[in-house]
Design an enzyme around this catalytic site. Structure first.
Site, PDB file in Angstrom:
ATOM      1  N   CYS A  89      37.335  78.244  24.647  1.00  0.00           N
ATOM      2  CA  CYS A  89      37.172  78.149  26.389  1.00  0.00           C
ATOM      3  C   CYS A  89      36.830  77.943  27.115  1.00  0.00           C
ATOM      4  CB  CYS A  89      37.604  79.964  27.256  1.00  0.00           C
ATOM      5  SG  CYS A  89      35.962  80.821  27.209  1.00  0.00           S
TER       6      CYS A  89
ATOM      7  N   CYS B 132      34.611  85.409  27.345  1.00  0.00           N
ATOM      8  CA  CYS B 132      35.113  86.784  28.777  1.00  0.00           C
ATOM      9  C   CYS B 132      36.572  87.374  28.373  1.00  0.00           C
ATOM     10  CB  CYS B 132      34.918  87.458  30.076  1.00  0.00           C
ATOM     11  SG  CYS B 132      36.517  86.461  30.736  1.00  0.00           S
TER      12      CYS B 132
ATOM     13  N   ARG C 228      52.935  78.736  37.295  1.00  0.00           N
ATOM     14  CA  ARG C 228      51.628  76.881  37.387  1.00  0.00           C
ATOM     15  C   ARG C 228      51.732  76.190  36.171  1.00  0.00           C
ATOM     16  NH1 ARG C 228      46.183  79.762  36.750  1.00  0.00           N
ATOM     17  NH2 ARG C 228      45.950  81.178  38.409  1.00  0.00           N
TER      18      ARG C 228
ATOM     19  N   CYS D 162      41.362  83.051  27.959  1.00  0.00           N
ATOM     20  CA  CYS D 162      41.137  82.026  28.414  1.00  0.00           C
ATOM     21  C   CYS D 162      42.015  81.220  27.161  1.00  0.00           C
ATOM     22  CB  CYS D 162      40.585  81.376  29.118  1.00  0.00           C
ATOM     23  SG  CYS D 162      40.377  82.112  31.002  1.00  0.00           S
TER      24      CYS D 162
ATOM     25  N   ARG E  16      41.783  71.315  38.627  1.00  0.00           N
ATOM     26  CA  ARG E  16      42.428  71.246  37.109  1.00  0.00           C
ATOM     27  C   ARG E  16      43.673  70.191  37.904  1.00  0.00           C
ATOM     28  NH1 ARG E  16      44.349  77.227  35.855  1.00  0.00           N
ATOM     29  NH2 ARG E  16      42.500  77.062  35.055  1.00  0.00           N
TER      30      ARG E  16
ATOM     31  N   CYS F 122      32.005  78.247  34.298  1.00  0.00           N
ATOM     32  CA  CYS F 122      32.313  79.709  34.891  1.00  0.00           C
ATOM     33  C   CYS F 122      32.185  80.799  35.462  1.00  0.00           C
ATOM     34  CB  CYS F 122      33.705  80.066  33.423  1.00  0.00           C
ATOM     35  SG  CYS F 122      34.607  81.533  34.276  1.00  0.00           S
TER      36      CYS F 122
ATOM     37  N   LYS G 294      52.802  82.511  34.710  1.00  0.00           N
ATOM     38  CA  LYS G 294      52.677  81.256  33.544  1.00  0.00           C
ATOM     39  C   LYS G 294      54.819  81.082  32.757  1.00  0.00           C
ATOM     40  CE  LYS G 294      48.198  81.760  32.836  1.00  0.00           C
ATOM     41  NZ  LYS G 294      46.632  81.555  32.079  1.00  0.00           N
TER      42      LYS G 294
ATOM     43  N   LYS H 123      48.386  85.370  39.257  1.00  0.00           N
ATOM     44  CA  LYS H 123      49.517  84.314  38.673  1.00  0.00           C
ATOM     45  C   LYS H 123      50.663  84.037  38.179  1.00  0.00           C
ATOM     46  CE  LYS H 123      45.063  83.127  36.336  1.00  0.00           C
ATOM     47  NZ  LYS H 123      44.235  83.454  35.336  1.00  0.00           N
TER      48      LYS H 123
HETATM   49 FE1  SRM Z   1      42.026  81.227  32.141  1.00  0.00          FE
HETATM   50  C1  SRM Z   1      40.213  82.548  35.211  1.00  0.00           C
HETATM   51  C2  SRM Z   1      39.915  78.816  32.527  1.00  0.00           C
HETATM   52  C3  SRM Z   1      43.981  79.199  29.751  1.00  0.00           C
HETATM   53  C4  SRM Z   1      44.058  83.695  31.349  1.00  0.00           C
HETATM   54  N1  SRM Z   1      40.352  80.446  33.569  1.00  0.00           N
HETATM   55  C5  SRM Z   1      40.485  81.094  34.494  1.00  0.00           C
HETATM   56  C6  SRM Z   1      39.032  80.450  35.267  1.00  0.00           C
HETATM   57  C7  SRM Z   1      39.637  80.272  36.381  1.00  0.00           C
HETATM   58  C8  SRM Z   1      37.559  81.204  35.626  1.00  0.00           C
HETATM   59  C9  SRM Z   1      37.740  81.679  37.507  1.00  0.00           C
HETATM   60  O1  SRM Z   1      38.515  82.880  38.020  1.00  0.00           O
HETATM   61  O2  SRM Z   1      37.349  81.999  38.132  1.00  0.00           O
HETATM   62  C10 SRM Z   1      38.740  80.064  34.288  1.00  0.00           C
HETATM   63  C11 SRM Z   1      37.616  78.139  34.376  1.00  0.00           C
HETATM   64  C12 SRM Z   1      36.643  77.977  33.697  1.00  0.00           C
HETATM   65  C13 SRM Z   1      36.019  76.562  33.853  1.00  0.00           C
HETATM   66  O3  SRM Z   1      34.845  76.319  33.907  1.00  0.00           O
HETATM   67  O4  SRM Z   1      36.798  76.209  33.790  1.00  0.00           O
HETATM   68  C14 SRM Z   1      39.738  79.579  33.088  1.00  0.00           C
HETATM   69  N2  SRM Z   1      41.724  79.339  31.533  1.00  0.00           N
HETATM   70  C15 SRM Z   1      40.961  78.097  31.650  1.00  0.00           C
HETATM   71  C16 SRM Z   1      40.951  76.743  30.714  1.00  0.00           C
HETATM   72  C17 SRM Z   1      40.543  75.929  31.446  1.00  0.00           C
HETATM   73  C18 SRM Z   1      40.624  77.222  29.700  1.00  0.00           C
HETATM   74  C19 SRM Z   1      40.246  76.532  28.407  1.00  0.00           C
HETATM   75  O5  SRM Z   1      39.086  75.740  27.949  1.00  0.00           O
HETATM   76  O6  SRM Z   1      41.293  75.541  28.462  1.00  0.00           O
HETATM   77  C20 SRM Z   1      42.876  76.709  30.354  1.00  0.00           C
HETATM   78  C21 SRM Z   1      43.344  75.628  32.026  1.00  0.00           C
HETATM   79  C22 SRM Z   1      44.761  76.416  31.138  1.00  0.00           C
HETATM   80  C23 SRM Z   1      45.715  75.306  32.589  1.00  0.00           C
HETATM   81  O7  SRM Z   1      45.666  74.387  33.021  1.00  0.00           O
HETATM   82  O8  SRM Z   1      46.786  76.104  33.288  1.00  0.00           O
HETATM   83  C24 SRM Z   1      42.683  78.468  30.482  1.00  0.00           C
HETATM   84  N3  SRM Z   1      43.401  81.522  31.039  1.00  0.00           N
HETATM   85  C25 SRM Z   1      43.889  80.700  30.495  1.00  0.00           C
HETATM   86  C26 SRM Z   1      45.475  80.823  29.741  1.00  0.00           C
HETATM   87  C27 SRM Z   1      45.623  80.880  28.325  1.00  0.00           C
HETATM   88  C28 SRM Z   1      47.152  80.718  28.866  1.00  0.00           C
HETATM   89  O9  SRM Z   1      48.057  80.543  30.072  1.00  0.00           O
HETATM   90  O10 SRM Z   1      47.899  80.385  27.661  1.00  0.00           O
HETATM   91  C29 SRM Z   1      44.906  82.760  29.897  1.00  0.00           C
HETATM   92  C30 SRM Z   1      45.628  84.136  29.059  1.00  0.00           C
HETATM   93  C31 SRM Z   1      47.063  84.205  29.573  1.00  0.00           C
HETATM   94  C32 SRM Z   1      47.264  85.041  30.891  1.00  0.00           C
HETATM   95  O11 SRM Z   1      47.099  83.844  31.626  1.00  0.00           O
HETATM   96  O12 SRM Z   1      47.323  86.010  30.345  1.00  0.00           O
HETATM   97  C33 SRM Z   1      43.636  82.551  30.584  1.00  0.00           C
HETATM   98  N4  SRM Z   1      41.671  82.021  33.075  1.00  0.00           N
HETATM   99  C34 SRM Z   1      42.191  84.353  32.683  1.00  0.00           C
HETATM  100  C35 SRM Z   1      42.457  85.401  33.995  1.00  0.00           C
HETATM  101  C36 SRM Z   1      43.077  86.213  32.841  1.00  0.00           C
HETATM  102  C37 SRM Z   1      43.875  86.882  34.072  1.00  0.00           C
HETATM  103  C38 SRM Z   1      44.556  88.151  33.547  1.00  0.00           C
HETATM  104  O13 SRM Z   1      46.130  88.532  34.238  1.00  0.00           O
HETATM  105  O14 SRM Z   1      44.042  89.217  34.093  1.00  0.00           O
HETATM  106  C39 SRM Z   1      41.322  84.833  34.168  1.00  0.00           C
HETATM  107  C40 SRM Z   1      40.455  85.623  35.310  1.00  0.00           C
HETATM  108  C41 SRM Z   1      41.439  85.615  36.748  1.00  0.00           C
HETATM  109  O15 SRM Z   1      42.737  85.479  36.706  1.00  0.00           O
HETATM  110  O16 SRM Z   1      41.192  87.123  37.265  1.00  0.00           O
HETATM  111  C42 SRM Z   1      40.871  83.191  34.509  1.00  0.00           C
HETATM  112 FE1  SF4 Z   2      35.908  82.058  31.658  1.00  0.00          FE
HETATM  113 FE2  SF4 Z   2      36.976  84.024  30.878  1.00  0.00          FE
HETATM  114 FE3  SF4 Z   2      38.320  82.460  30.734  1.00  0.00          FE
HETATM  115 FE4  SF4 Z   2      36.776  81.843  29.439  1.00  0.00          FE
HETATM  116  S1  SF4 Z   2      38.100  82.995  28.690  1.00  0.00           S
HETATM  117  S2  SF4 Z   2      37.503  80.152  30.769  1.00  0.00           S
HETATM  118  S3  SF4 Z   2      34.762  83.252  29.672  1.00  0.00           S
HETATM  119  S4  SF4 Z   2      36.756  83.174  32.154  1.00  0.00           S
END
Ligand code: SRM
Ligand code: SF4
Length: 568
Positions: free
Chosen positions: A433, A478, A148, A482, A79, A439, A214, A212
């Protein structure tokens, strides 16, 4: 709720990994040179996140690899942090080259204005990250328990205030970046200037944050960054074209776990107002309070949203003010109109042109019918402005000079990119996502599911006469959220392969969460479930009424006034 046994509970394993990592070094360097496996040790995979990379494996191949007694098809997602989403044509060309040389060929624009490359083999990881740095981008703190990528509105045409806010977003990003030399040592072969024992992380300390963190900034009326989904946000208050200060928002987040009602998405509260020259200071102090009080025992309860719900906003504000040494002012009135992108050509206050393209799910790749990656490469070769990644996974070709516009238009035409926005309002406002196959947390498809679902829904939409109506639809594989699905007027969240929870009723401007409408629907049942609601909306909506508001008025779901009531 905070667990009562907190005093006796042990810090989570990640806390111990961070503590003994010598400021994020761990044994990453050794792991990179181990050719006996395509993977990295478990502890190092946690540390790698702080360096902006995730170990993954191709889940499509798991069964076959198991059958043949092979290790999983490991590779790495990288990333790349792009504060405010702004990058130069040179940087674009480098990302495009890396995607083709070392990754799976495609570029992913994320929901937080960053780039992702998927499928990078361990043997190529170091050179890829080094080459990212060669063009003055980096991956440090793109993931991990730190602040981030800082988001801000990507629309340069709107006002000079936007340029000022971008600079502030960059300043926050730089100030909250980790200081460890580990990144430069591991990826850039830079010599140690100080041993880890002499090193210091003045803001984070050796345990970094509990989870994390944000940050986003927005100038109303556009809430394209979904400011309330962020731990920390700054809403610009503009008077006579000048930013006079910012309302500060705290405690937003989307992630939750199915079946665990103690976890929930939450929209941020407005905590106060500060002058522009105090933004970085305020950001730092908010981070410090979360560093000191966030839950380090339970990672599912460690985000700032729970710290605030457990202890109260007044308590939180007082802690921040105590560290600032001054009081925050009362928030100022503001109003958001929407959280989507503004497509098409616009002319900026500087006379330059900007074109907001639609990129389905943020995935840039070529097909024979639609050579968009090649088209964008050709644009980057002649473009003298910049590119802006939007928080809705789209792309702005920004600051195009008058004499370049027709050349760029002709490239776009040759590669069919000029037609990118000639799709329904539903598709233009769809986000998914990544999910499968990369993922590791995906329970269901998302990026590979939503486009075909939208195809089917478009038939209903067309018949109902709603082709040009913007409706926010968001899909995730899930409940982690994201693609911010709980802010979709229609939210689809994976429960199991081929099954989704359907949520309705979020506000179009990102100020209200949605609510569970149907649980565990089979993918093929979704259209039949939504079609009658869409038809009723077309005939019964009130003047200007948005789809999300209609689903509440018509009684399909109750409104969700705050995160803690999401499951009620
Ligand atoms: Fe996310 C975890 C992809 C934005 C909440 N996110 C992941 C992981 C890294 C899976 C992992 O931990 O193994 C995913 C990688 C998938 C892949 O194959 O690329 C992933 N998140 C993404 C992206 C790429 C989605 C997309 O399609 O664009 C976004 C990358 C953003 C960036 O450039 O930094 C992405 N993730 C978000 C957002 C949206 C936002 O930030 O506006 C959220 C919800 C907001 C938040 O953080 O509450 C988000 N991602 C999560 C979470 C749940 C966090 C939580 O508080 O519970 C996880 C899982 C975790 O952290 O345990 C996660
Ligand atoms: Fe992976 Fe769940 Fe985030 Fe989709 S929402 S990229 S399935 S961690």
């Amino acid at each position: 709720m905070a667990s009562d046994n907190k005093a006796t509970a042990k810090p989570s394993k990640n806390e111990q990994i961070k503590e003994s990592s010598r400021f994020l070094r761990g044994t990453i360097l050794e792991g990179l040179t181990d050719v006996s496996t395509g993977s990295i040790s478990d502890d190092d995979t946690q540390l790698l996140k702080f360096h902006g990379t995730y170990q993954q494996d191709d889940r499509d191949l798991r069964r076959d690899r198991r059958k043949h007694k092979l290790e999983k098809a490991f590779s790495f997602m990288i990333r790349i942090r792009v504060p405010g989403g702004v990058c130069t044509p040179e940087q674009w060309l480098k990302i495009d080259e890396l995607a083709r040389d070392y990754a799976n060929g495609s570029i992913r624009l994320t929901t937080r204005q960053a780039f992702q490359l998927h499928g990078v083999l361990k043997s190529n990881l170091k050179r890829t990250i080094r080459e990212v740095n060669d063009v003055l981008l980096d991956t440090l703190a793109a993931c991990g328990d730190v602040n981030r990528n800082v988001m801000c509105n990507p629309n340069p045409h709107l006002s000079e205030a936007h340029a000022e806010m971008l600079e502030t977003a960059r300043a926050i990003s730089a100030h909250l970046s980790p200081r460890t030399g580990a990144y430069h040592e591991i990826w850039l072969d830079e010599k140690k200037v100080a041993g880890p024992e002499e090193e210091d992380e003045p803001i984070y300390g050796k345990h970094y944050l509990p989870r994390k963190f944000k940050t986003a900034m927005a100038i109303p009326p556009s809430n394209d960054v979904d400011i309330f989904a962020n731990d920390l946000g700054f809403i610009a208050i503009v008077e006579e074209g000048q930013i006079i200060g910012y309302n500060i928002t705290v405690g937003g987040g989307m992630g939750m776990t199915h079946g665990q009602t103690a976890t929930y998405p939450r929209l941020a509260d407005v905590m106060g107002f500060c002058r522009p020259d105090r933004v970085v200071d305020v950001a730092e102090k908010v981070v410090l309070v979360q560093r000191d009080f966030g839950d380090r025992n339970d990672r599912k309860h460690a985000r700032l949203k729970y710290t605030i719900d457990d202890r109260g906003l007044d308590w939180f504000r007082a802690e921040v003010e105590q560290r600032l040494g001054y009081a925050l002012e009362k928030p100022r009135p503001y109003h958001f109109d929407d959280s989507g992108d503004r497509y098409g050509w616009t002319q900026g206050v500087n006379g330059k042109w900007n074109l907001n393209l639609f990129i389905q799910n943020g995935r840039i790749y070529d097909t024979e019918a639609y050579p968009m990656q090649t088209g964008l490469r050709e644009v980057a070769r002649v473009h003298d402005g910049d590119f802006r990644l939007t928080p809705n996974q789209n792309l702005v070709i920004a600051n195009v000079s008058e004499d370049k516009r027709s050349e760029i238009e002709s490239i776009l035409h040759q590669h069919k990119l000029d037609k990118s926005t000639e799709v329904s309002g539903l598709r233009l406002n769809a986000m998914a996502c990544v999910a499968l196959p990369t993922c590791g947390l995906a329970l269901a498809e998302s990026e590979r599911h939503l486009p075909s679902l939208v195809d089917e829904l478009e038939t209903v939409i067309e018949e109902a006469g709603l082709r040009h109506d913007a409706i926010l639809i968001r899909n995730t594989g899930c409940p982690n959220g994201c693609a911010r699905p709980y802010l979709g007027e229609i939210g689809l969240v994976g429960r199991a392969p081929g099954k989704y929870n359907v949520y309705l009723g979020a506000a179009f401007d990102g100020t209200r969460l949605n609510k569970l409408y149907k649980e565990s629907l089979k993918a093929e049942e979704i259209v039949n479930e939504l079609a009658p609601i869409i038809r009723r909306y077309a005939t019964e909506r009130q003047e200007g009424e948005r789809f999300g508001d209609f689903t509440i008025r018509a009684g399909y779901v109750k409104a969700t006034p705050r995160g803690s009531e999401f499951h009620n």
